[in-house]
Scaffold this motif. Sequence first.
Motif, mmCIF file in Angstrom:
data_model
loop_
_atom_site.group_PDB
_atom_site.id
_atom_site.type_symbol
_atom_site.label_atom_id
_atom_site.label_comp_id
_atom_site.label_asym_id
_atom_site.label_seq_id
_atom_site.Cartn_x
_atom_site.Cartn_y
_atom_site.Cartn_z
ATOM 1 N N ILE A 108 0.840 -1.201 0.000
ATOM 2 C CA ILE A 108 0.000 0.000 0.000
ATOM 3 C C ILE A 108 0.870 1.244 0.000
ATOM 4 C CG2 ILE A 108 -1.607 1.369 1.431
ATOM 5 C CD1 ILE A 108 -2.836 -1.420 2.254
ATOM 6 N N ALA A 109 1.911 1.229 0.807
ATOM 7 C CA ALA A 109 2.808 2.383 0.905
ATOM 8 C C ALA A 109 3.491 2.693 -0.423
ATOM 9 C CB ALA A 109 3.857 2.139 1.991
ATOM 10 N N ARG A 110 3.764 1.664 -1.196
ATOM 11 C CA ARG A 110 4.544 1.834 -2.432
ATOM 12 C C ARG A 110 3.702 1.836 -3.702
ATOM 13 N NH1 ARG A 110 9.198 -2.452 -0.539
ATOM 14 N NH2 ARG A 110 9.879 -1.228 1.248
ATOM 15 N N ASP A 112 0.684 2.692 -6.619
ATOM 16 C CA ASP A 112 0.040 3.851 -7.217
ATOM 17 C C ASP A 112 -1.329 4.021 -6.557
ATOM 18 O OD1 ASP A 112 -1.665 1.941 -8.373
ATOM 19 O OD2 ASP A 112 -0.786 2.111 -10.352
ATOM 20 N N VAL A 113 -1.960 5.152 -6.779
ATOM 21 C CA VAL A 113 -3.209 5.469 -6.078
ATOM 22 C C VAL A 113 -4.303 4.428 -6.315
ATOM 23 C CG1 VAL A 113 -5.088 7.153 -5.863
ATOM 24 C CG2 VAL A 113 -2.707 7.930 -5.889
ATOM 25 N N PRO A 114 -4.592 4.014 -7.555
ATOM 26 C CA PRO A 114 -5.681 3.031 -7.718
ATOM 27 C C PRO A 114 -5.432 1.721 -6.975
ATOM 28 C CG PRO A 114 -5.182 4.062 -9.819
ATOM 29 C CD PRO A 114 -4.104 4.489 -8.865
ATOM 30 N N LEU A 115 -4.210 1.214 -7.005
ATOM 31 C CA LEU A 115 -3.930 -0.041 -6.306
ATOM 32 C C LEU A 115 -3.991 0.167 -4.794
ATOM 33 C CD1 LEU A 115 -3.229 -3.002 -6.231
ATOM 34 C CD2 LEU A 115 -0.809 -2.375 -6.508
ATOM 35 N N ALA A 116 -3.449 1.261 -4.295
ATOM 36 C CA ALA A 116 -3.524 1.542 -2.851
ATOM 37 C C ALA A 116 -4.977 1.638 -2.405
ATOM 38 C CB ALA A 116 -2.768 2.831 -2.525
ATOM 39 N N GLU A 117 -5.802 2.321 -3.187
ATOM 40 C CA GLU A 117 -7.236 2.430 -2.864
ATOM 41 C C GLU A 117 -7.896 1.052 -2.821
ATOM 42 O OE1 GLU A 117 -9.644 4.804 -2.301
ATOM 43 O OE2 GLU A 117 -8.754 6.696 -2.912
ATOM 44 N N ALA A 118 -7.565 0.213 -3.787
ATOM 45 C CA ALA A 118 -8.165 -1.117 -3.846
ATOM 46 C C ALA A 118 -7.738 -1.966 -2.646
ATOM 47 C CB ALA A 118 -7.779 -1.808 -5.154
ATOM 48 N N LEU A 119 -6.455 -1.948 -2.339
ATOM 49 C CA LEU A 119 -5.966 -2.723 -1.197
ATOM 50 C C LEU A 119 -6.559 -2.209 0.109
ATOM 51 C CD1 LEU A 119 -2.231 -3.142 -2.260
ATOM 52 C CD2 LEU A 119 -3.994 -4.924 -2.229
#
Length: 168
Positions: A108-110, A112-119
Amino acid sequence: MDPAPLIARPAQPWRHPRVVWRDIADVTLRKRMCACILPAGTVLGDTLNFVVPPQAPDEAAYWRAVLNSHAFEWLVRIRSAHNHLGLTVVGACAAPPWDAGDPECRAIARADVPLAEALLARRYGLDAERFEAVLAAFPKQPEALKTALLARVRGLPASLAQTRFRLT
């Protein structure tokens, strides 16, 4: 979010990187939470709140992602109908805890925004249907963005879609 470990302020906080967000944010904005990481040595004004993550740089990036997520913003919106986003409001919102040993936290820390949002949606216990309901609370967000975020939630591999935290 339990702000206690994050708000233990060092004697000279400007000597440490901090996760900051604006205190005053008009309720009519697309999103009110807007967090970033300020490097050590940066002096703040009086309309920014901050926390000093006690761990590695990945923890600061993790908290920035949490604070900027739609799931967290949704919690802020149901707890605050005014323009101030102080530590009292932010600290009252549930947030999935940082765990330095958890590869998903580092992802999550590393990410991009869409993947961080999904996780983060999955860490909040939101499946695609529930995340779509959260996104519906953001009428000013571009539909293309909401569609892209929802597609990322739907596209998570099952191994990354395990719920570890529940929205309360």
